[in-house]
Design a protein around this motif. Sequence first.
Motif, PDB file in Angstrom:
ATOM      1  N   PRO A  34      14.322 -20.282  24.830  1.00  0.00           N
ATOM      2  CA  PRO A  34      13.658 -21.354  24.084  1.00  0.00           C
ATOM      3  C   PRO A  34      12.728 -20.789  23.008  1.00  0.00           C
ATOM      4  O   PRO A  34      12.149 -19.729  23.172  1.00  0.00           O
ATOM      5  CB  PRO A  34      12.867 -22.086  25.163  1.00  0.00           C
ATOM      6  N   TYR A  35      12.635 -21.523  21.911  1.00  0.00           N
ATOM      7  CA  TYR A  35      11.764 -21.169  20.796  1.00  0.00           C
ATOM      8  C   TYR A  35      10.636 -22.182  20.699  1.00  0.00           C
ATOM      9  O   TYR A  35      10.842 -23.361  20.930  1.00  0.00           O
ATOM     10  CB  TYR A  35      12.543 -21.166  19.480  1.00  0.00           C
ATOM     11  N   ARG A  36       9.454 -21.714  20.326  1.00  0.00           N
ATOM     12  CA  ARG A  36       8.306 -22.607  20.147  1.00  0.00           C
ATOM     13  C   ARG A  36       7.987 -22.827  18.681  1.00  0.00           C
ATOM     14  O   ARG A  36       7.245 -23.730  18.313  1.00  0.00           O
ATOM     15  CB  ARG A  36       7.074 -22.051  20.859  1.00  0.00           C
ATOM     16  N   LYS A  37       8.566 -21.981  17.808  1.00  0.00           N
ATOM     17  CA  LYS A  37       8.313 -22.049  16.368  1.00  0.00           C
ATOM     18  C   LYS A  37       9.487 -21.384  15.678  1.00  0.00           C
ATOM     19  O   LYS A  37      10.064 -20.438  16.203  1.00  0.00           O
ATOM     20  CB  LYS A  37       7.025 -21.285  16.054  1.00  0.00           C
ATOM     21  N   ALA A  38       9.853 -21.886  14.495  1.00  0.00           N
ATOM     22  CA  ALA A  38      10.937 -21.259  13.734  1.00  0.00           C
ATOM     23  C   ALA A  38      10.778 -21.565  12.266  1.00  0.00           C
ATOM     24  O   ALA A  38      10.088 -22.506  11.881  1.00  0.00           O
ATOM     25  CB  ALA A  38      12.296 -21.767  14.227  1.00  0.00           C
ATOM     26  N   GLN A  39      11.443 -20.770  11.448  1.00  0.00           N
ATOM     27  CA  GLN A  39      11.519 -21.023  10.016  1.00  0.00           C
ATOM     28  C   GLN A  39      12.799 -21.826   9.797  1.00  0.00           C
ATOM     29  O   GLN A  39      13.899 -21.340  10.066  1.00  0.00           O
ATOM     30  CB  GLN A  39      11.538 -19.705   9.241  1.00  0.00           C
ATOM     31  N   ILE A  40      12.656 -23.067   9.336  1.00  0.00           N
ATOM     32  CA  ILE A  40      13.748 -24.040   9.266  1.00  0.00           C
ATOM     33  C   ILE A  40      14.091 -24.360   7.818  1.00  0.00           C
ATOM     34  O   ILE A  40      13.196 -24.544   6.991  1.00  0.00           O
ATOM     35  CB  ILE A  40      13.345 -25.356   9.982  1.00  0.00           C
ATOM     36  N   TRP A  41      15.395 -24.458   7.544  1.00  0.00           N
ATOM     37  CA  TRP A  41      15.848 -24.888   6.223  1.00  0.00           C
ATOM     38  C   TRP A  41      15.353 -26.311   5.980  1.00  0.00           C
ATOM     39  O   TRP A  41      15.444 -27.175   6.860  1.00  0.00           O
ATOM     40  CB  TRP A  41      17.363 -24.874   6.155  1.00  0.00           C
ATOM     41  N   GLY A  42      14.869 -26.579   4.770  1.00  0.00           N
ATOM     42  CA  GLY A  42      14.313 -27.884   4.432  1.00  0.00           C
ATOM     43  C   GLY A  42      15.252 -29.050   4.684  1.00  0.00           C
ATOM     44  O   GLY A  42      14.813 -30.144   5.037  1.00  0.00           O
ATOM     45  N   ARG A  43      16.558 -28.861   4.552  1.00  0.00           N
ATOM     46  CA  ARG A  43      17.509 -29.966   4.752  1.00  0.00           C
ATOM     47  C   ARG A  43      17.527 -30.466   6.186  1.00  0.00           C
ATOM     48  O   ARG A  43      18.007 -31.561   6.436  1.00  0.00           O
ATOM     49  CB  ARG A  43      18.918 -29.550   4.336  1.00  0.00           C
ATOM     50  N   TYR A  44      17.021 -29.657   7.130  1.00  0.00           N
ATOM     51  CA  TYR A  44      17.016 -30.065   8.533  1.00  0.00           C
ATOM     52  C   TYR A  44      15.670 -30.632   8.966  1.00  0.00           C
ATOM     53  O   TYR A  44      15.382 -30.729  10.157  1.00  0.00           O
ATOM     54  CB  TYR A  44      17.430 -28.899   9.429  1.00  0.00           C
TER      55      TYR A  44
END
Length: 150
Positions: free
Chosen positions: A98-108
């Motif tokens: 599990p992840y608590r933080k991520a760098q996400i593409w703006g489209r998502y």
Amino acid sequence: MTDSSGSVPADVGDRRAMENLLGRPLSQTWPTGAWAPGSRVKVVRDPDWDGPWQAEFPGTIDAMGVPEPNEHVQALSGELLYWVTFDTPQYDSGGGGPYRKAQIWGRYLTEGRAGARSVGMSQRMPWVTSCLPRSNRPPNQVAHLGIRPM
């Protein structure tokens, strides 16, 4: 929030870990027009494929690093990568986490309200460039989709 030692704020430890992995400092100059830190968002699934996450869920734009231009060949023009802290730990569509933080593409990302919709893509994409594990412990290795705890 602080790490398990109680002496270093989690965001400072997270920033140090990511800067070490990237080999460069994370910028702190917020771009004009980007969602502000603290904005509530919903991380959404792509309607055209089974991802990028196992479920849709709420989170908060994190100030650990500013939104950066997405330089991937399949990125939308002007698309940004945002650091998002999840309300609860999440698994990606490949089972990582599990992840608590991520760098996400703006489209998502959509506004954190019911009924918000995202723009989908017809091609599968590498949606997460960096992730932080649920634990606040420093990572000891980098996996394809993120950082794994010890």
